[in-house]
Design a protein around this motif. Structure first.
Motif, short mmCIF file in Angstrom:
data_model
loop_
_atom_site.label_atom_id
_atom_site.label_comp_id
_atom_site.label_asym_id
_atom_site.label_seq_id
_atom_site.Cartn_x
_atom_site.Cartn_y
_atom_site.Cartn_z
N GLY A 83 49.95 18.75 26.12
CA GLY A 83 48.85 18.30 25.27
C GLY A 83 48.10 19.39 24.56
N VAL A 84 48.33 20.67 24.88
CA VAL A 84 47.64 21.76 24.18
C VAL A 84 48.32 21.94 22.81
N ALA A 85 47.51 22.05 21.77
CA ALA A 85 48.06 22.11 20.41
C ALA A 85 47.20 23.02 19.54
N ASN A 86 47.50 23.00 18.25
CA ASN A 86 46.80 23.81 17.24
C ASN A 86 46.95 25.30 17.52
N PHE A 87 48.20 25.74 17.73
CA PHE A 87 48.46 27.17 17.92
C PHE A 87 48.31 27.89 16.58
N SER A 88 47.46 28.89 16.56
CA SER A 88 47.19 29.62 15.32
C SER A 88 47.41 31.11 15.45
N THR A 89 47.41 31.66 16.68
CA THR A 89 47.47 33.10 16.87
C THR A 89 48.56 33.44 17.88
N PHE A 90 49.42 34.41 17.52
CA PHE A 90 50.47 34.90 18.41
C PHE A 90 50.19 36.36 18.73
N LEU A 91 50.33 36.73 20.01
CA LEU A 91 50.22 38.13 20.44
C LEU A 91 51.30 38.37 21.49
N LEU A 92 52.21 39.29 21.20
CA LEU A 92 53.36 39.54 22.07
C LEU A 92 53.21 40.86 22.80
N ASP A 93 53.33 40.81 24.12
CA ASP A 93 53.41 42.01 24.93
C ASP A 93 54.88 42.41 25.01
N ARG A 94 55.28 43.39 24.20
CA ARG A 94 56.69 43.71 24.06
C ARG A 94 57.27 44.35 25.33
N SER A 95 56.44 44.91 26.17
CA SER A 95 56.96 45.50 27.40
C SER A 95 57.38 44.44 28.41
N SER A 96 56.65 43.36 28.50
CA SER A 96 56.97 42.31 29.46
C SER A 96 57.60 41.08 28.83
N GLY A 97 57.51 40.95 27.50
CA GLY A 97 58.06 39.78 26.84
C GLY A 97 57.18 38.55 26.95
N VAL A 98 55.92 38.71 27.35
CA VAL A 98 55.00 37.58 27.46
C VAL A 98 54.32 37.36 26.12
N LEU A 99 54.34 36.12 25.65
CA LEU A 99 53.73 35.76 24.38
C LEU A 99 52.45 35.00 24.66
N PHE A 100 51.34 35.50 24.13
CA PHE A 100 50.05 34.83 24.28
C PHE A 100 49.78 34.00 23.03
N LEU A 101 49.40 32.75 23.25
CA LEU A 101 49.17 31.81 22.16
C LEU A 101 47.71 31.39 22.15
N GLY A 102 47.07 31.54 20.99
CA GLY A 102 45.71 31.04 20.81
C GLY A 102 45.74 29.63 20.28
N ALA A 103 45.14 28.69 21.00
CA ALA A 103 45.21 27.28 20.66
C ALA A 103 43.79 26.71 20.59
N ARG A 104 43.72 25.38 20.55
CA ARG A 104 42.42 24.71 20.56
C ARG A 104 41.95 24.55 21.99
N ASP A 105 40.82 25.20 22.30
CA ASP A 105 40.18 25.12 23.62
C ASP A 105 41.05 25.72 24.71
N ALA A 106 42.03 26.55 24.38
CA ALA A 106 42.91 27.08 25.42
C ALA A 106 43.64 28.33 24.93
N ILE A 107 44.07 29.15 25.90
CA ILE A 107 44.94 30.30 25.67
C ILE A 107 46.12 30.15 26.61
#
Length: 819
Positions: A9-33
């Motif tokens: 149910g989390v939606a409205n992803f607008s921001t991507f931030l990738l930790d290239r050392s670990s391969g973890v992708l952080f997503l900025g969404a509506r009311d959630a990360i």
């Protein structure tokens, strides 16, 4: 693929931030990360909820904002160092920033449990849909965003760091004029690549309304602006303002056609040589303000070309004659110049020591005279690209950039990913992959370890981004020959080539080796079976900015829509149609020959699109109508012949009329559910009425048995009813009533009481049932009417044997009021 089900149910992803050392992708969404492990997409994403209190939401709505916008949309995610991420959100039109701990994946909180927040004004936009960009430079945040609730003030600023060093642009339309921010980049140089000790720089890309053009409408232009990292503002003039802010126009123009693309939508920054900041190139994605259709173009600008323009003459508006001129003289030291070793040696260790005349000049002249000019690498019509990412492949030695090929990864507004190879002036469309639904525009593309992470507001996809193994067929591998790919017949796979530099003709040679024989410049010919009168659109896909031409039979029944060709099929237009597109540099000495992109053979036969788009057709239906009309005329003549023979029988019953028992049977016969009997002429649901024309022509018309029937009448007593299901034929009868006409051969004594029939029709069947047999209305006219009833009754029996007039099932009995 990750979709709404995996994101719960989390939606409205607008921001991507990738930790290239670990391969973890952080997503900025509506009311959630969210945190997604790109190495294992099957693993459930981790989620942090950062929402807005209900009281603050109600206050936001009370200020006139929509309930959907009064949430916390995470628009900024940047690494701070020490295992922290700086996160900012709109927070119900009151931007706030928080600190995310990467190891525990949680937001830092105060002792009372509340999230530790600080104001995000100037760091994050107020509205979720506002254009915005930000970049982190050595732990300091530089942003380009709106700075007020109404979204009317725009700033490019140093948003964090020491309070006295937080500076921004001047509030002047000469600095920023209704900008739409797109992208930003931090160019950091080390001592080895910076012998002059020049300061590091931050570049901002945006589109704004130009003030240098005196036109009746607002002209938008793409800009690149530059500020210096060590700039701290002026001592008296330009206090807390940039003293190094300069901007220049970006020009993406096809010089051959004069077409200019002036709306910048995305920028991708990459180094052509790894580890060399001076080799930085910016790939800009453009569209046009003046085009009414979908259009996209890609231009590339080098850092060297931008620096050359920034070091050139300034532009100035002379108030006396309203003309832009080059100002003279330019004070010393040069306004807008970043600090370097030479300036520091002269005592200018800081921008606070710059003279007022330099700062005053800088305040009034932020725009450069020259523009950064580039020709488009790619032009696509009918498609809107939203994001661009770039990979570089060197097929020769690593030091030889002339053999390098560029692969453009382009996201569309319809959820697709396109790959285009650019080698010199040659552009080849490699792949078109449909990833998401047409309602999900691509808003993020990240390249990591040979993979492309493609995102929308609802979904995330991981796709192979590079490598010859992407191309599963011989033809695809041959088109990727400039990327260093070669098809291995024994393995049945595409793999990297170990040979030297790639020549242009090797692509055609590789395609000829494929079994299909389809080449990039020798496509297979498509045979289209068409009919005369069709309008056919022949497609020709071309991604190069150079024009396409068609070779076809000589006639005037064609019209070109950009690269596609519309053909109206006639006897003269049949033949071969070939689309030729220019690949090489237009007007150059080494201009390559045109490349054939599509070939069609138009053959006269049944209508078929065969891959093209049929725009119109169906004129052969006219022949069917003519045949039906002729058949109706024949039946009408036969009917009148039978009526004339029955006339003698009708004279033996002088005391009956249409209102008699036989007349009642004609109008409402209980023995025949498909009453009246004359309806079997064409359809048992259509009663028959007659009308004598003034020229002796009898018009027989069938009417639908509902209350909305209309009479179709054509001049001269003849005509036919059109079928409203076929476009292109006029129809004066809204119910498509079939009409027949025939010349009357009835003797002059035969008179049809049409008026009395219409009157009886309006009065209904009750009056007819109540009228005594042989009552009023006797005489010769009654004999004729009664004879007509008998004649029609006999005619029904005679026509019953024809298969044409048999219906599969009887219709319900007609209402008397509808006859």
């Amino acid at each position: 693929m990750l979709g709404p089900q995996q994101f719960r149910g989390v939606a409205n992803f607008s921001t991507f931030l990738l930790d290239r050392s670990s391969g973890v992708l952080f997503l900025g969404a509506r009311d959630a990360i969210l945190a997604v492990d790109t190495n294992n997409l099957a693993k459930q994403p981790r989620t942090i909820v950062w929402d807005v209190p209900e009281e603050k939401k109600r206050s936001c709505v009370a200020k006139g904002k929509t309930e959907g916008d009064c949430n916390n949309y995470i628009r900024l995610l940047e690494f701070l160092g020490d295992g922290q991420i700086y996160a900012c959100g709109t927070y119900a039109f009151d931007p706030q920033c928080a600190f995310l701990n990467m190891s525990s994946f949680s937001l830092e909180r105060w002792e009372d449990g509340r999230v530790r927040m600080e104001t995000g004004k100037g760091k994050c936009p107020f509205e979720p849909s506002q254009h915005y960009t930000a970049v982190m430079a050595d732990g300091i945040l530089y942003t380009a965003a709106t700075s007020n609730f109404l979204g009317t003030l725009f700033d490019i600023s140093r948003a964090t760091g020491q309070e006295q060093e937080r500076i921004r642009t001047e509030r002047s339309i000469n600095w920023l004029s209704d900008p739409e921010f797109v992208s930003s980049a931090f160019i950091q140089q080390d001592e080895d690549t910076n012998p002059t000790g020049d300061d590091n720089k931050i570049y901002f890309f945006f589109t704004e309304v130009a003030k240098e053009y005196d036109l009746y409408t607002k002209v938008k232009v793409p800009r690149v602006a530059r500020v210096c990292k060590s700039d701290v503002g002026g001592m008296k003039t330009l206090q807390r303002r940039w003293t190094t802010f300069v901007k220049a126009q970006l020009v993406c123009e096809n010089r051959a056609s004069g077409q200019r693309y002036n709306i910048l939508t995305d920028v991708y920054t990459t180094q052509h040589t790894s580890g060399d900041p001076s080799s930085t190139h910016f790939y800009g994605l453009f569209t046009s303000q003046w085009e009414h259709e979908e259009l996209s173009a890609v231009c590339v600008y080098s850092l060297a070309d931008i620096s050359k323009v920034m070091d050139g003459p300034f532009k100035e508006l002379k108030k006396t004659c309203e003309n832009w001129i080059n100002p003279e003289p330019v004070p010393t030291p040069r306004p807008g110049q970043c600090l370097n070793s030479a300036l520091r040696a002269k005592g200018f260790e800081s921008s606070l020591k710059l003279p007022d005349k330099v700062l005053t000049f800088m305040r009034d002249h932020p725009l450069m005279e020259n523009s950064v000019i580039a020709a488009p690498l790619l032009v696509r019509r009918g498609i809107t690209y939203t994001k661009v990412a770039v990979t570089r492949t060197t097929t020769g030695s690593d030091d030889d950039q002339s053999n390098a090929a560029t692969v453009l990864h382009l996201g569309t507004d319809r959820g697709e990913l396109h790959r285009v190879a650019v080698v010199g002036q040659n552009t080849t469309l490699l792949q078109e992959i449909s990833l998401f639904t047409a309602q999900e525009p691509v808003n993020n593309i990240l390249l990591h370890k040979g993979q492309a992470l493609v995102g929308t507001q609802l979904s995330l996809a991981r796709v192979g981004a590079e490598g010859c193994s992407l191309y599963s067929s011989c033809e695809e591998c041959a088109r990727a020959r400039p990327l260093g790919c070669v098809w291995r017949v024994k393995e049945g796979a595409c793999s990297p080539s170990m040979t030297g530099p790639i020549q242009g003709e090797e692509v055609e040679d590789a395609l000829r080796l494929c079994e299909s024989g389809e080449g990039r410049c020798s496509p297979a010919q498509r045979v289209l079976l068409v009919s005369v009168g069709l309008r056919v659109l022949l497609p020709c896909v071309q991604v190069s900015p150079h024009p396409c031409t068609w070779v076809h039979p000589p006639h005037r029944h064609t019209r070109q829509h950009h690269s596609d060709l519309e053909v109206t099929v006639t006897a003269e237009s049949l033949g071969t149609y070939t689309c030729l597109c220019q690949e090489g540099a237009s007007g150059g000495k080494e201009e390559s020959p045109p490349c054939s992109r599509a070939s069609y053979q138009l053959t006269l036969e049944g209508p078929s699109t065969g891959g093209a788009v049929a725009l119109a057709g169906g004129r052969h239906i006219l022949v069917v109508y003519i045949l039906c009309f002729s058949l109706g005329v024949t039946l009408g003549g036969f009917l009148l012949y039978v009526l004339s023979r029955r006339r003698g029988i009708s004279q033996r019953h002088p005391d009956h009329s249409l209102s008699s028992e036989k007349g009642r049977d004609l109008l409402d016969s209980s023995a025949t559910p498909q009453s009246p009997s004359s309806a079997s002429l064409l359809s048992e649901g259509f009663p028959l009425t007659e009308k004598r024309m003034g020229n002796g022509t009898l018009l027989l018309t069938h009417h639908h048995n509902n209350g909305n029937s209309h009479h179709g009448n054509y001049g001269g007593g003849s005509g036919y009813g059109g079928n409203r299901g076929n476009a292109g034929y006029a129809n004066t009868d809204p119910l498509n009533t079939p009409v027949m006409s025939a010349t009357s051969t009835v003797a002059e004594g035969l008179k049809l009481h049409v008026q009395e029939t219409v009157a009886d029709e309006k009065r209904g069947g009750d009056r007819e049932r109540g009228r005594p047999e042989g009552g009023e209305g006797g005489g010769e006219g009654d004999e004729e009417d009664e004879g007509l009833g008998e004649g029609l009754g006999g005619l029904e029996e005679e026509l019953a044997g024809f298969v044409l007039f048999k219906l599969p099932a009887p219709l319900a009995q007609c209402e008397e009021s509808s006859i």
